[in-house]
Every structure is written in structure tokens, then in C-alpha cells.
Design a protein around this motif. Sequence first.
Motif, PDB file in Angstrom:
ATOM      1  N   MET A   1       0.852  -1.197   0.000  1.00  0.00           N
ATOM      2  CA  MET A   1       0.000   0.000   0.000  1.00  0.00           C
ATOM      3  C   MET A   1       0.887   1.247   0.000  1.00  0.00           C
ATOM      4  SD  MET A   1      -1.149   0.661   3.957  1.00  0.00           S
ATOM      5  CE  MET A   1       0.102   1.149   5.149  1.00  0.00           C
ATOM      6  N   LYS A   2       0.259   2.400  -0.179  1.00  0.00           N
ATOM      7  CA  LYS A   2       0.975   3.661  -0.086  1.00  0.00           C
ATOM      8  C   LYS A   2       0.755   4.294   1.302  1.00  0.00           C
ATOM      9  CE  LYS A   2       2.691   4.569  -4.266  1.00  0.00           C
ATOM     10  NZ  LYS A   2       2.252   5.798  -4.921  1.00  0.00           N
ATOM     11  N   ALA A   3       1.786   4.996   1.796  1.00  0.00           N
ATOM     12  CA  ALA A   3       1.678   5.659   3.098  1.00  0.00           C
ATOM     13  C   ALA A   3       2.629   6.851   3.139  1.00  0.00           C
ATOM     14  CB  ALA A   3       2.023   4.689   4.224  1.00  0.00           C
ATOM     15  N   LEU A   4       2.333   7.789   4.010  1.00  0.00           N
ATOM     16  CA  LEU A   4       3.202   8.946   4.180  1.00  0.00           C
ATOM     17  C   LEU A   4       4.192   8.630   5.303  1.00  0.00           C
ATOM     18  CD1 LEU A   4       3.433  11.845   2.961  1.00  0.00           C
ATOM     19  CD2 LEU A   4       2.531  12.613   5.172  1.00  0.00           C
ATOM     20  N   VAL A   5       5.452   8.481   4.900  1.00  0.00           N
ATOM     21  CA  VAL A   5       6.471   8.029   5.848  1.00  0.00           C
ATOM     22  C   VAL A   5       7.393   9.197   6.226  1.00  0.00           C
ATOM     23  CG1 VAL A   5       8.356   6.388   6.232  1.00  0.00           C
ATOM     24  CG2 VAL A   5       6.370   5.733   4.829  1.00  0.00           C
ATOM     25  N   TYR A   6       7.642   9.278   7.532  1.00  0.00           N
ATOM     26  CA  TYR A   6       8.549  10.302   8.062  1.00  0.00           C
ATOM     27  C   TYR A   6       9.988   9.810   7.948  1.00  0.00           C
ATOM     28  CZ  TYR A   6      10.807  13.114  11.769  1.00  0.00           C
ATOM     29  OH  TYR A   6      11.639  13.936  12.500  1.00  0.00           O
ATOM     30  N   HIS A   7      10.851  10.670   7.385  1.00  0.00           N
ATOM     31  CA  HIS A   7      12.256  10.287   7.236  1.00  0.00           C
ATOM     32  C   HIS A   7      13.182  11.289   7.917  1.00  0.00           C
ATOM     33  CE1 HIS A   7      11.499   6.884   4.630  1.00  0.00           C
ATOM     34  NE2 HIS A   7      10.707   7.621   3.865  1.00  0.00           N
ATOM     35  N   GLY A   8      12.751  11.779   9.052  1.00  0.00           N
ATOM     36  CA  GLY A   8      13.582  12.756   9.759  1.00  0.00           C
ATOM     37  C   GLY A   8      13.092  14.161   9.456  1.00  0.00           C
ATOM     38  N   PRO A   9      13.556  15.147  10.252  1.00  0.00           N
ATOM     39  CA  PRO A   9      13.067  16.522  10.137  1.00  0.00           C
ATOM     40  C   PRO A   9      13.019  17.033   8.696  1.00  0.00           C
ATOM     41  CG  PRO A   9      14.503  16.324  12.028  1.00  0.00           C
ATOM     42  CD  PRO A   9      14.510  14.991  11.342  1.00  0.00           C
ATOM     43  N   GLY A  10      11.857  17.513   8.316  1.00  0.00           N
ATOM     44  CA  GLY A  10      11.704  18.107   7.003  1.00  0.00           C
ATOM     45  C   GLY A  10      11.457  17.108   5.886  1.00  0.00           C
ATOM     46  N   ASN A  11      11.499  15.840   6.198  1.00  0.00           N
ATOM     47  CA  ASN A  11      11.421  14.821   5.161  1.00  0.00           C
ATOM     48  C   ASN A  11      10.242  13.885   5.323  1.00  0.00           C
ATOM     49  OD1 ASN A  11      13.258  14.551   3.007  1.00  0.00           O
ATOM     50  ND2 ASN A  11      14.926  14.535   4.554  1.00  0.00           N
ATOM     51  N   LYS A  12       9.444  13.805   4.295  1.00  0.00           N
ATOM     52  CA  LYS A  12       8.336  12.854   4.306  1.00  0.00           C
ATOM     53  C   LYS A  12       8.116  12.428   2.866  1.00  0.00           C
ATOM     54  CE  LYS A  12       4.666  16.220   3.630  1.00  0.00           C
ATOM     55  NZ  LYS A  12       5.570  17.270   3.125  1.00  0.00           N
ATOM     56  N   THR A  13       7.700  11.180   2.671  1.00  0.00           N
ATOM     57  CA  THR A  13       7.378  10.762   1.293  1.00  0.00           C
ATOM     58  C   THR A  13       6.160   9.850   1.295  1.00  0.00           C
ATOM     59  OG1 THR A  13       8.890   8.895   1.444  1.00  0.00           O
ATOM     60  CG2 THR A  13       9.753  10.900   0.419  1.00  0.00           C
TER      61      THR A  13
END
Lengths: 347, 347, 347, 347
Positions: A1-13
Motif C-alpha cells: 500500500m501507499k503511506a506517508l512516511v517520516y524520514h527525519g526533520p523536514g522529510n516525508k514521502t
Amino acid sequence: MKALVYHGPGNKTWEEVPKPTVQADTDAIVRVDAVTICGTDLHILKGDVPEVTPGRILGHEAVGTVESVGSGLKNVRTGDRVLVSCITACGACRFCREGRYGQCLGGGGWILGHLIDGTQAEYVRVPFADTSTYPVPSGASDEEILMLADILPTSYEVGVLNGAVRPGDTVAVVGSGPIGLAAIMGARLYSPSHMVAIDLVDSRLEAAKLFGADVTVNNGREDAVEAVRSLTDGLGADVAIEAVGVPASFELATALVRPGGHVANIGVHGASATLHLEELWTKDVTITTGLVDTCSTPTLLRLVTSHQLDAARFVTHRFGLDEFDAAYDTFSRAGDTGALKVVLTRS
Amino acid sequence: MKALVYHGPGNKTWEEVPKPTVQADTDAIVRVDAVTICGTDLHILKGDVPEVTPGRILGHEAVGTVESVGSGLKNVRTGDRVLVSCITACGACRFCREGRYGQCLGGGGWILGHLIDGTQAEYVRVPFADTSTYPVPSGASDEEILMLADILPTSYEVGVLNGAVRPGDTVAVVGSGPIGLAAIMGARLYSPSHMVAIDLVDSRLEAAKLFGADVTVNNGREDAVEAVRSLTDGLGADVAIEAVGVPASFELATALVRPGGHVANIGVHGASATLHLEELWTKDVTITTGLVDTCSTPTLLRLVTSHQLDAARFVTHRFGLDEFDAAYDTFSRAGDTGALKVVLTRS
Amino acid sequence: MKALVYHGPGNKTWEEVPKPTVQADTDAIVRVDAVTICGTDLHILKGDVPEVTPGRILGHEAVGTVESVGSGLKNVRTGDRVLVSCITACGACRFCREGRYGQCLGGGGWILGHLIDGTQAEYVRVPFADTSTYPVPSGASDEEILMLADILPTSYEVGVLNGAVRPGDTVAVVGSGPIGLAAIMGARLYSPSHMVAIDLVDSRLEAAKLFGADVTVNNGREDAVEAVRSLTDGLGADVAIEAVGVPASFELATALVRPGGHVANIGVHGASATLHLEELWTKDVTITTGLVDTCSTPTLLRLVTSHQLDAARFVTHRFGLDEFDAAYDTFSRAGDTGALKVVLTRS
Amino acid sequence: MKALVYHGPGNKTWEEVPKPTVQADTDAIVRVDAVTICGTDLHILKGDVPEVTPGRILGHEAVGTVESVGSGLKNVRTGDRVLVSCITACGACRFCREGRYGQCLGGGGWILGHLIDGTQAEYVRVPFADTSTYPVPSGASDEEILMLADILPTSYEVGVLNGAVRPGDTVAVVGSGPIGLAAIMGARLYSPSHMVAIDLVDSRLEAAKLFGADVTVNNGREDAVEAVRSLTDGLGADVAIEAVGVPASFELATALVRPGGHVANIGVHGASATLHLEELWTKDVTITTGLVDTCSTPTLLRLVTSHQLDAARFVTHRFGLDEFDAAYDTFSRAGDTGALKVVLTRS
């Protein structure tokens, strides 16, 4: 599935991740039909909430459809339309048994999009689903019910109920962002005499009028304490609600309140405030803080379906479920866009 | 001066009597500017209230102007426009110090037009005037403030506050006479989900809709218990308010309420009722009775002046101060005339 | 295993039955270490509770050791010493979420020894064990904790808390049987000025003194209303607790209470009572009924372990677990034997 | 007559002054039979309370005999033995009508020995005597009733009632001076599980044990937060009462409290404190401040006469009415003398 993932400050995909599965027998897997973004999500993205670690799926508010359930669930069934609450409740610990779900000692509390993966995704695993979701009443729209995931119970419980608003009161709300507006809407349920909105931004004060404020004060230009006193025979507000989260706004709330009145803090604070006990010790004030418990959610659902509460009024912008970039952008630039709450829905 | 004097059952005359004078230093003499008639006055005229003896001036509700004051009054001054409350409060006894003025042990309580001469006159002597009158807010009309002498605080305190109405509740009011309508109006201040009016007379139920009922039940034709259960998942009303005063209406109220709910009796009862403890003992119900204290009067005044409460809506008929015969006739034939409250004003 | 099986009115036998097993994943199987008999069990044996059908194992109070658990339990573990409460709570329905477990809509409430097999057995199946049992604090005896299965929370919640006892109050308790004595003990926690015990039997009044009554009234010989008025400046009791369950005792309680006071009904009623609304309508009284919720159990456990509550004082007679005949005989002839609570323990 | 007159910081003399007379018709002149000294009197003598101007007779606590009364008094009569409360109440203003006498808007509040001449004299004029004095119950000693003039209602209302102490609670009291000891005694009325006294001085902690503390913590040597957590499964105190009046003690109280608990400030503060909102915002705490209203005085009188409250235990030193120098010396050196309350009585 698709999800909004946090990758550290300022970063999300918005990226492909494994679809969640039932892990404990009280889990439900919910297909996300509508989801929103909270001011807290912006804090997380700034790196202000270190418990949120890279790889975490964000979001703690959703309306969706139950896709599968653990064997231990008694009330939630596959196919149910449910509100996924920002607070997860084990239902059995001391605090849950007192209805204080926000303080759950059994693995709940605010965990979605914080300590476990959240709702800004196509599917979400909801632990303790029997006590952490609510059926969506027939006839109600996803969009209006979604406002009961966090913003409305938070402002109602932590602002209005803790503040003990009563008919005829003068209620002052410091801050006219979404939470302050929700406090105004919630306090209106108790028919106050005066609902005073205080903010530094005129456009927010205009919004406050639409949500039920009959008096607005721009405290960049006007003396809020004097304005409230002039309405109250010089005594001050019966209830002052703090809806910003900085020391100055809290200190203003404590200056606004009358002897015997209530100060209800809703704001999320990152620093300590000064409490003027040298003035307050004789003033018979009650100051409360609180995390939402969502114990008011059944009440708020009844108020929405009986048209006492116009929850949908918060929704200013709408997006598809894969448009998180645009939605976050619109929400984070609320000063320009006028965004209150943005809603992303599955098409 | 002229006054309406009771001369035994069925007998009253508008006649010349001595003008009252200050007797105790906390008395005020008030010129009556507007006065109304209460259902209780009709009971007195039937001879149902034996404490009222021939020669007594009737009436316990007025708005007027202070003409003279005793030397001990601190707040009330000559020339003040005041609301004369149905309850007189000594202000110093145990119950007055708890705000329970209706139970005053120091010579107050309901005494006007009952144990001492009343307000249906050109002038009235008001004992303990500092704690038994309220200043009329500027801008408010005599007529609307007059509704705060008895009917509105009675229904609000004894019905709504004792019943502990909360936002989202389903509230059932048994009886849609003036007191029942006032209970509906008062309960609306708390934003219930459903406001159910129950009566035997369709025209009263029509009035109930105007005062805020969203559901009406004619319990001559319909099953009120079933009607309320159908609104509440089979559980019953959160709050049932009795506003008639006969055993059947009280017993209906106790049948309407859900487990954990409240039954608030406002009705004036002349006979005992049957309490079905064999059903109620497990139901976690709270049943309250009460005489008005008028401790809510300052709140209600604020609600009127802030336009949260449309007190004037009760006034259906208007008369001059010397037209008591016509006014009593209109009020006592409410079924025909549609009278809710009649107001007599000094020209 | 052995269990006490009901075989219709007047008939019970301690006989061999199948040992219970886990049926739902939130069940626990508890080995009964100590069990007691309730006055309700005597009612069942008389045939007064038709929902109890022949073949049912009796009993709804126990202290025991968890022998096996369903897979869905989060808190209860094999080997735990637990209090089995008279009330079973699903933990997820509307009423359970409000702490009103006695009204559980999800399959709980009073079911043990009523709708499902009970505790008067070597083993018992306890549904929803996470929310229906409490861990026994270390150092506490089975015997004292057993008193928290029913009698103490019932009298404390339905009598003392519903009655809103406060320090300095005059509290009148009608009935000095075990429940009345428990109400006296519970009310003492709030330091009343006077604790008045009212009963028709002198030996019970002697017991009441031991449990904390400072005034006793034999209302076969003395006027209880006058006795209470003489203690209270003629006003009446702040709180009157009904602990018998017949119309006369309830009606006495409503006559004992002062204006503004509380009447808390604990008694189990089989008939309706007369409510003297013609006197009570002006008296500002609050009347409550209720089934125990056991939401006070954690508090009572703390009070026992901190020696604020001497729960063991109720235990007058002790038996082995296979001596139910003798135990029922002793308990049912309390007038002769002086029995308050009998305890049967596994040897 | 003789009176103790303030002549500026550090200066007081027992000197001849005019005997007071009735000025308003609700005044009473009371012959002082017993009087005590408050910690606040020491503050005044240091010059910390600038509203107290040279020439003022000190003192706000007394038991005495009414010598003459104004014509407007209804309840107080010449010859009555009365408790003169530290709070004077007009009885008619908004706050007095709510029982909030400490906030009286009609000329009352704390005025004796502050804004008007006080009780440390042979006679004192008491304004609004009907609502500012209480009859001394027969059989009670002057000495014990004198403790109800200030210290006991202050600690009970502002500490125990505001803190919402309940049976079974763990209550932590920061400070074991006279006010802290009174809070311990008052909280004991509610049967807490644990009563924790916290102070820096061992001798005070020894006193705390005598007044009802079962746990004592010297927070100069021990970590009070840890000590309280170890009693409460790591959660913290249900109620933390601040009874010192410096920032550190208030901040400690806010660190001691559990999620959902209460912090009740009694201390008189001269400086602001730091409120750690960055930790407290999620903790569901309620913080209260307050001036005593003395609305609990009738309750406390009943508790003393029914021997639930041993008020006399505070009296450690006794003097004649003309021995103010010795009495102040003993009281101001409490660390050396062990003084809790000193009493001066007319011989």
C-alpha cells in the motif's frame, strides 16, 4: 500500500510500504477513507517530537472502513464504517476504567503516528479497536465525522469541559487557530453571554466571528484584559481558554480570569510559563491542563447528527489521498491559504 | 392605593387598601410597574392554599421602581428599577448562606401573596430587599424581566439544573404548559440532541415546537415511552422533567428515563405518587424535587440581555394594572385563549 | 469438581459437575479459595428470582487463584490471586465506558450465579476477566478481600457515594443488617457528625454501634423522625440511606431527610412504594437508586490495605468449602446465630 | 480600652485607645475573650503588607461576647458568645451570594486587622455581624473554637476541599507548619490511604505524625517525588497541597501530583513561580488557589462538637490578654519554642 512516511526533520514521502496486518487479537485493520493533518504533524516534521523516529507512518485521525479484525473484538466488525480516534485505549487499566483514556497505562494513549504507524496511509492497524474506534452514524459524512478524531474532542474536553463553561458565562479564548475556533464552537453549546476571541491576526478574528465569537480583540493593538473587564463589571472572564501554547498566551489567560473563574489550557507547550502566584493566590482560580481522552466522542457524534454542531465548517480544503504534498503545503501555510482543516479522501 | 385582595375561595376584588410602609429597616416599598399572574394564584383562588387567608393581597411576581427604603439597605436605593422575585431571602440563615433561598429559615421563602401582602397592587412592601430583588439591566423591558420573577428560574433551577441536562442529551418534558415550555427553553441552553415535548393537547405541543422541541408526543394517542426509546437506542431519556403536578405525569417521567438518568420534578403536587422501586431499584436513577431558589436569576438576567434567552416570548396577553378581572379571566381560560403569561402594566 | 447447584425453590445440593473451561478468549478459570453467601442467594432459593433456573451454580462473590486464561486477556495471568467481583463488565459498551458496569450492555452486569454459573463451587469461569476481577494486594487475607466482592462496594457506591455523604453530616441508615452495617462503615470514612442506626431489632443496633453508629433508634419503640430532628435543629438528616428493601423503610427514609438532603436507596425492592410528593415537592430532596458498579473496588482495596477499612469485621462464621449446608443454615438464621457474613474456604 | 496597635515595621504597643462603637446598623461590638496570632500578623509587622497603616489595631481571629449590636442585626444578640471569623461578609453581593465571602465586593473580605481595626484588643467592632460571626456551641471551649477563626477553615477549604481529597487517596502536604498540620488534620476527615508530610525540619515532621501523617519525608535529605511515587505505583499523589508559600514548594507540589490529580495551593506567595507546562500540559492536572471563605465554618463547628476534629491540639502556649509581647515573641520564634498556635485569654 501507499503511506506517508517520516524520514527525519523536514522529510516525508508518499511511498509504497507493506500493508498492515492484525498482530494482536484486539487489532482492526481499517481502510482509510478520509484523513486530515494536525498541527502536531507539523511539529513532528520540524523534529520537535523526538519519539517519532524515521520510518514512522504519520497521522492520528481518520475515518475508514474495517477490513479485517482480530478474534478478540466484540463490537467492531468487518465492513463497519468507523472513526479512528487520535487516542487508543486499552479499556482495562486504571485510567481507562476512569474514562481517562489519554493517560492509558496499558499500551494506549496517543500512539498512532507517534509510537506506532499512523493513519496517513491507505490502511492502518488500530490496536484495541473496540475501545479506540466509534461507529460512524448513518447519514453522516466522512468529512464531518473526521473532525471528531481530534480537534473537536480536544477543544471540548480540555477547553470547554475542563473550563466548566456554563450558560451566561463570559468565555475568553486566547488564540483563534483551528483549536481556538473549535473551543469557541464547543463553548457555544453552553450558551455563554459573551464569547470573546483574542488573537494577533485580524483574519483569524474574522473566522472567530463565523464560529460564534460575539466580541473579538486583536491583542496586538488592544488591551485584552481591559476589553474583558469592560464586559464583566470589571471582574474578568468566567472562563479563559488557552489555545496557542506559548508562555505569553497562558499568562494572558491567567490575567483574564475573574476571581473564582477557570483557566483551561489546551495549548501544546514546549517551555515553562510564569505563574503569578503573588497575584493569583487570593483569586480562587482553577487552572487545568489535559490531554484529550475522547470520552466525549459519543456525545459529539450525537451533537453532529442532531445538527447542534456544524463540524464540517472546519474543512476549508479538499485533496485526494495521494495528494499529501499539496495538502501539507496548504495546511502549513495557513496564514496565506486560510486553511483550517484539510481533508484527503480516497477517490 | 388599589390592590387585588383575596376574600376567600372564588372571591377577589380590586379595591382601595392602605399603601404599605417600611416596617423593618431592610424593607423596600416598590411601585409596581408590571405584574403577572401565576398558576399558583389560580390554586389560591380555588382555596387550595389554606395559608392564604381572606384579606391578603395576591401576587408574587413584579417589576417596579423603588419608592422608599429602610435604613438598613445597602444596595437597593430609591428610584432603582427592580425585579421583585417570588422568593424572599433573609440572606443570613443556614440555607440562604448555601444559596438555598427557597428554604429560608429567617422569615423568607415564598411569602409574597402567601403569608404577607403581594405584588398585585399599586405598591408592595418587599422584606430583605437587598437579597430579594435584582436590578433591571438597562435596555431590558419590564415585560421580559418580569418572566424572571418565577417561571424562568423555577423551570431552569428545578428542571434543567436539577436534571443536570448536558449537551447531546435527549430531554423529555412531560407537560407543555407555561412551566413545561420554560423548561424546554431552559434546556435548549445546553444544546440537547433531542428535546421531546409530551402533552395531551395538540395546541400545546404546537407551542412546544415554537419553544424548541424537535419531537412532540401526544400521550393521549401515542406511547411516550416507546417514542423516547426509539430516539435513544431503546435506553430512554437522559433527563425527564415533570411539569404537570399529578401522579400520572410523575410516574410517566420515571418510566421515560434511561438507566443512569435524571428525573426532575417541577410540578406542584397535591397527592402522593407511586414509585416503582421494584423496577427502579437497579436503574441508577436520580430523582429530584425542589422549590425555586432564584439563585440563577443573575445568570438568567445575563442570558436575556445577551439575547440567549427570549423571555418575552411567554407574554401572550397584555392589560392595564386595573384590569385584573379580565386578566385572570384570560389566564384561567388558557385552553381557549391560548394564554401563556399575561402582563398587567401601569399606564 | 464440586459445586452448589440450584434445583428449584428450596432445593440446592453440593454435587459433582463438570469443571468449567475457557469459552471466550477473555474468560479466566478461577480456583475458588474463599466464597461467601449473599442475602440475594437466599432470595434465589425462595424462588424470588425467576431468571435463575434449575441447574444453575449459585454465588457471585469469591476470592481465588487464576488457573487458566483465554488468549485475549492482557492483565490477568495464571497464578494470580484475584477478587471475583459480583459485577462482570465487558469494558467496551457505553455504560462500561462510563464506569457504570452494573448496567453493562455487552453481556455483563450481574450474571454470575444468576444468568451463568457462579462462584459457590471449586472453580468458576469468569467472563471479561480483565475488567471483572481485581488483583488481591499482597499481605491482604482472602477473607477481608472477599468482603469487597459485593457488600462493601454496594453499600459504599449505592449508599455512601450516591448519598453524597460529607464530613460533619448527620447520616441516618434505615436497617442494620449486613448492608446497613456496611453503609455505616462506609459513611464513617467521611467523618459524619452523627451516624444514626435505625432498626427494629436491638441486637442489630448493638452491632451498629460496633460498626460506628453513635446514635441508635429502635423504631418499633421510638419515633425515628423525632430522634433525627432532635440531633439536627429540627431539620432532618443530611443523608438517609435505605438498607432494607420494603416500602415502609423507604418511606421512612424520605421522612427522615432534611430540605436539600439525599435519600440513597440500597435495598432490593419487590414492591412499589408511596412517594409523598405532596410534601416532598418543595423539599429539594434528591433520591437515588442503583445497582453496584464496583467502580469503587480499587479505592476500597487501598482502604483495606491502609487499614482505613476493617473489612474482616463482617466475618462472623467460618466453614470449609464443602460445608455449604451448614453455612447456608447459619446465614439464613442470622437472627438466632448473629451471622453477618459467613466465609467458606478451601482447606 | 487596651489594644495592640501597629506603629510601622517592627513596632507594636499594647496601649490605651478609644473603645469601638457601633457605626453601621449591622455592626456588633464584641468583647474579646480569646484571641490568637496568625503568621500573617508577623508579615504585617515586617512591613510586608503595606495596606496596614500605622495606628491600626492588629488581629483577625477571636472568640468573644457580644456587648452591643446595631439595630439592623437579626441573628446576633447582646450576650451571645461568638466566633469572629477572619473573613467579613456583606452577605448581599454577587460573591457572598455564591458563598465566596473571601471575595466580598460589598465592603467585606479580609478587613479586620488589615483595613479596619482588629481583634487583638479588649473589644472589636465587627461589621456585617450577622454574616461574619458564628455562635459558639454550648460545651465548646473558647480555645478550640478560636482555631476555627482562620487556620482550620483556611486549610480545609483551600487545601482539602479545593484539592478534592477522597477516601483512599494518597495526599502529600508540602510544609508542616501550622497550616500544613491543619491540612493534614482536615484531609484525615476523608480517610486517605496515605498522608505524606514533607518538610525540611525533622521536629515539624514529628508534629505531622501526631496530626495524622503516616509517611514523613525530609526533603532536605530525601527525594520527595520518589518517596511519593513509591507509594503510588509510580504515578504520584492524588492530591498535593502546598502549605508554605515559596516558589520551590509550589513547584514541588506540581511535581508530586499524578496524572489527573489536584494541586491545591494554600501558601501566601510574594513571588511568581515557574509552571512547567512543557511537562504538565499532558498531565490532566487541576491547580487551585484560594482565599478562605469560611463557608465551611458551620461544618467545622459540628465536627468539633462531635469530636471528629480535635481543634484544641494546635494550642501550644497560653497567655493573658495583656501579654502580647510575650505571646508574639513565643510565636515568632516557633523554631525554638515549638509554638503552633498561641492563645491569649481575658482573665
